[in-house]
Design an enzyme around this catalytic site. Structure first.
Site, PDB file in Angstrom:
ATOM      1  N   ASP A   7     -11.154 -24.068  20.212  1.00  0.00           N
ATOM      2  CA  ASP A   7     -11.174 -23.085  19.127  1.00  0.00           C
ATOM      3  C   ASP A   7     -12.130 -21.971  19.551  1.00  0.00           C
ATOM      4  O   ASP A   7     -12.974 -22.169  20.446  1.00  0.00           O
ATOM      5  CB  ASP A   7     -11.641 -23.750  17.837  1.00  0.00           C
ATOM      6  CG  ASP A   7     -11.704 -22.785  16.672  1.00  0.00           C
ATOM      7  OD1 ASP A   7     -10.801 -21.942  16.544  1.00  0.00           O
ATOM      8  OD2 ASP A   7     -12.685 -22.847  15.906  1.00  0.00           O
ATOM      9  N   ASP A   9     -13.792 -19.198  17.179  1.00  0.00           N
ATOM     10  CA  ASP A   9     -14.856 -18.876  16.228  1.00  0.00           C
ATOM     11  C   ASP A   9     -15.682 -20.113  15.896  1.00  0.00           C
ATOM     12  O   ASP A   9     -15.161 -21.097  15.381  1.00  0.00           O
ATOM     13  CB  ASP A   9     -14.267 -18.291  14.942  1.00  0.00           C
ATOM     14  CG  ASP A   9     -13.399 -17.072  15.206  1.00  0.00           C
ATOM     15  OD1 ASP A   9     -13.698 -16.349  16.164  1.00  0.00           O
ATOM     16  OD2 ASP A   9     -12.426 -16.861  14.462  1.00  0.00           O
TER      17      ASP A   9
END
Length: 266
Positions: A7, A9
């Site tokens: 991922d 963020d």
């Protein structure tokens, strides 16, 4: 473990903070104007974090019992529709990113370096359509040939998190089976996505969700910083090298060498 699906963020970059500020920039005045319960930082983790932008808007509005027309993706940011609010949030994010900038987490860069040394493959899987811009701003763009973000998901009709489909697509683009890949996530919806797929490992990064919650959501391993994984990665690499040498018929075992020496002397 051949592939690592990150991922963006909150895992590679602290853009979760930028997103939090942008969502607050959007919803604080909107909810006040609606006479609804005020926006709080906890709303970001409960209703928004890790989800595609418009799903985040729907989820937050539902939490306040507010119904708006869906509208269209092309809606202006000024329109009071789900898509209009989502586009308004995108403007708020770009403005916040320009004001605050972004730097990658040093520990996450250290893990990327270790994976590169070990010969692993990496990909970014992000619900945000701004992933390429964030990677560029953080100086990470050249490290990732495979990026499955919100724009790719929309273009290819891929179901977003908490479904595992975006991660599975990233594995496919790396030329790997999901069973050969680790998912690295900090968001509730992302950990759920990893846990619901056939991945080898789900790593939860605790950036505020909490270790107990990440465990309940399905994380196999929980860390505060990603460089905590480096020793295990290096040990796995050493073990793999030993096993490969043992399986290589060109590499004599100590016993075979001793037999050869005895034969030479005979």
């Amino acid at each position: 473990m051949r592939g690592w699906l990150f991922d963006l963020d909150g895992v590679l970059t602290p853009t979760a903070v930028v997103h939090m500020h942008a969502w607050a920039r959007l919803f604080a005045p909107f909810l006040e104007a609606q006479g609804a319960e005020p926006y709080r930082d906890a709303d970001y983790f409960a209703y928004i974090d890790g989800k595609p932008r418009y799903d985040g808007v729907r989820s937050l509005l539902e939490s306040r019992g507010i119904r708006l027309p869906e509208g269209e993706v092309s809606d202006a940011p000024t329109e009071e529709t789900v898509h209009g609010l989502g586009n308004r949030k995108n403007e708020a994010f770009n403005a916040t990113l320009a004001e605050e900038g972004v730097e990658p987490y040093p520990a996450s860069v250290a893990l990327l370096d270790a994976i590169e040394r070990a010969g692993g493959d990496v990909a970014v899987v992000s619900s945000s359509k701004n992933a390429p811009a964030v990677l560029e701003a953080a100086g990470l763009a050249e490290r990732f040939e495979v990026v499955v973000d919100g724009a790719v998901a929309a273009r290819e009709g891929i179901v977003g998190k908490p479904a595992p489909d975006m991660f599975e697509r990233a594995a496919e683009l790396l030329g790997l089976a999901p069973e050969e890949c680790a998912v690295i996530e900090d968001a509730e919806s992302g950990v759920k996505a990893g846990a619901s797929g056939p991945f080898a490992l789900v790593v939860g990064v605790d950036r505020g969700v909490g270790r107990e919650a990440l465990t309940e959501l399905g994380a196999d391993v929980i860390v505060d910083e990603l460089d905590e994984l480096i020793p295990a990665l290096e040990r796995a690499g050493e073990t793999s090298a030993i096993l490969n040498d043992a399986a290589d018929p060109q590499t004599p075992t100590p016993g075979a060498s001793a037999v050869a020496e005895e034969e030479d002397r005979a």
